[in-house]
Write a protein that holds these residues in place. Sequence first.
Motif, mmCIF file in Angstrom:
data_model
loop_
_atom_site.group_PDB
_atom_site.id
_atom_site.type_symbol
_atom_site.label_atom_id
_atom_site.label_comp_id
_atom_site.label_asym_id
_atom_site.label_seq_id
_atom_site.Cartn_x
_atom_site.Cartn_y
_atom_site.Cartn_z
ATOM 1 N N MET A 1 17.413 18.327 -79.769
ATOM 2 C CA MET A 1 18.366 17.765 -78.811
ATOM 3 C C MET A 1 18.175 18.412 -77.448
ATOM 4 N N ARG A 2 18.143 17.565 -76.418
ATOM 5 C CA ARG A 2 18.177 18.047 -75.044
ATOM 6 C C ARG A 2 19.443 17.457 -74.419
ATOM 7 N N THR A 5 23.142 15.940 -68.899
ATOM 8 C CA THR A 5 24.028 16.524 -67.901
ATOM 9 C C THR A 5 24.526 15.397 -67.001
ATOM 10 N N SER A 8 21.485 14.127 -65.270
ATOM 11 C CA SER A 8 20.431 13.437 -66.025
ATOM 12 C C SER A 8 20.920 12.204 -66.783
ATOM 13 N N GLU A 100 23.336 16.367 -83.497
ATOM 14 C CA GLU A 100 22.714 16.753 -82.235
ATOM 15 C C GLU A 100 22.352 15.554 -81.361
ATOM 16 N N ASP A 102 22.462 13.241 -77.820
ATOM 17 C CA ASP A 102 22.340 13.623 -76.412
ATOM 18 C C ASP A 102 23.703 13.711 -75.740
ATOM 19 N N ASP A 132 27.883 22.426 -77.950
ATOM 20 C CA ASP A 132 26.836 22.246 -76.947
ATOM 21 C C ASP A 132 26.576 20.782 -76.609
#
Length: 294
Positions: A1-2, A5, A8, A100, A102, A132
Motif C-alpha cells: 500500500m502507498r 495524500t 496525490s 491496505e 489506498d 495509516d
Amino acid sequence: MRPLTAESLRGVWATLLLPLNADDTIDFTRLEAQAATLATTELDGLYAHGTAGEFQTLTEDEFDRVNEVLAGAGKPFQIGASHPSAQVQLARVQRAAALEPDAIQVILPDWLPLNDREALDFVRRVADTAGDVPLVLYNPPHAKTPVGPQLLQQLAPSLIGLKTAGGDKAWFDEATKSGLSIFVPGHFLASMSLLGAHGSYSNVAALSPNGAIRFAHDLDVERRIGEFFGQHVVPLQKAGLSNPALDKFLAAVGDWADVGTRVRWPMTSATTAQVEAARPVARRLLPELFEDSW
C-alpha cells in the motif's frame, strides 16, 4: 500500500456495480469479471461501496467478499466503509484497513444529523481506527449532515479528500481553503476542474470507463454528456429511479460488462426498453466515448 495524500489523490476512479441474480443475491462471478475488465482500463483506480454500489443493502459478509474482489483486481483501490450506523461503519473501517487500500471513504452517520462537535468526534475516531490508511469524506446532497466549507476546514486534519456534488466558484474558493482533494461527479468534472476540482468518482465511467478518463477535461464532451443525460437520465430520475439504478442503466447503455440493470429491493430498476432506446443516442452524441470503452 502507498497511502494517498491530499496532493496525490487525483484523476478518474470507477466504482464496482453489483451484478444481481433474480433473488437479489450478488453474482460474484460476474462481479469478478467486471473487476477484471476495469483493471485493464486507463482509470486511475477503482472503489466500492458508494451510493452506486448499494452499500446500505449489504450484509457484512457481502461487504467483505466485495472487498476481496476489489483488492484482487490489481488496480489502486479505495474501500467505502460507509453505513448509516456509526458503530457498523467503525467496524467496517477496521476490516477495510486490514486490506491496505489506498484510502477509505466514509460518510457522517446518517439517521440523525450531527452537530459540528459530533462530526469532528466521529471523523477523528474513524481516522484513529483507520490507522495509516487515509480517509475521504463522502458528503452528497442528500446527506443528513451537510458539510459546508467552514466545517470542512475543521475536519480537514483527519481527511485527505471530499467526495461532493461541488458548487459554484464561491463554493470552490472556500472549500479549497481546506487543502483537501475535491472530487465531483464525472459529468461535471471538465467545468468544475476549472473551479478547483481535482478528480471524480465518476458516473461517466459507468457509461465508458476509458472514455471517462480520456475526455475528462473536454468541455464539448461534457456538454454532449449533458444533452444525453437530459434526454435519457433526467426523465428516469424524475420518475423516481435511484442513483444506483441510474448508474446501472449507464453501464447497460455502455455495454462494457455484464452488470445488468437490477437494483436491490425495494428500489426500482431501469428496463431493457429504456436501455435500448438510449444506446443509439449515446453513440450518436458521444462517439468518441465508445471507440474503446474498456
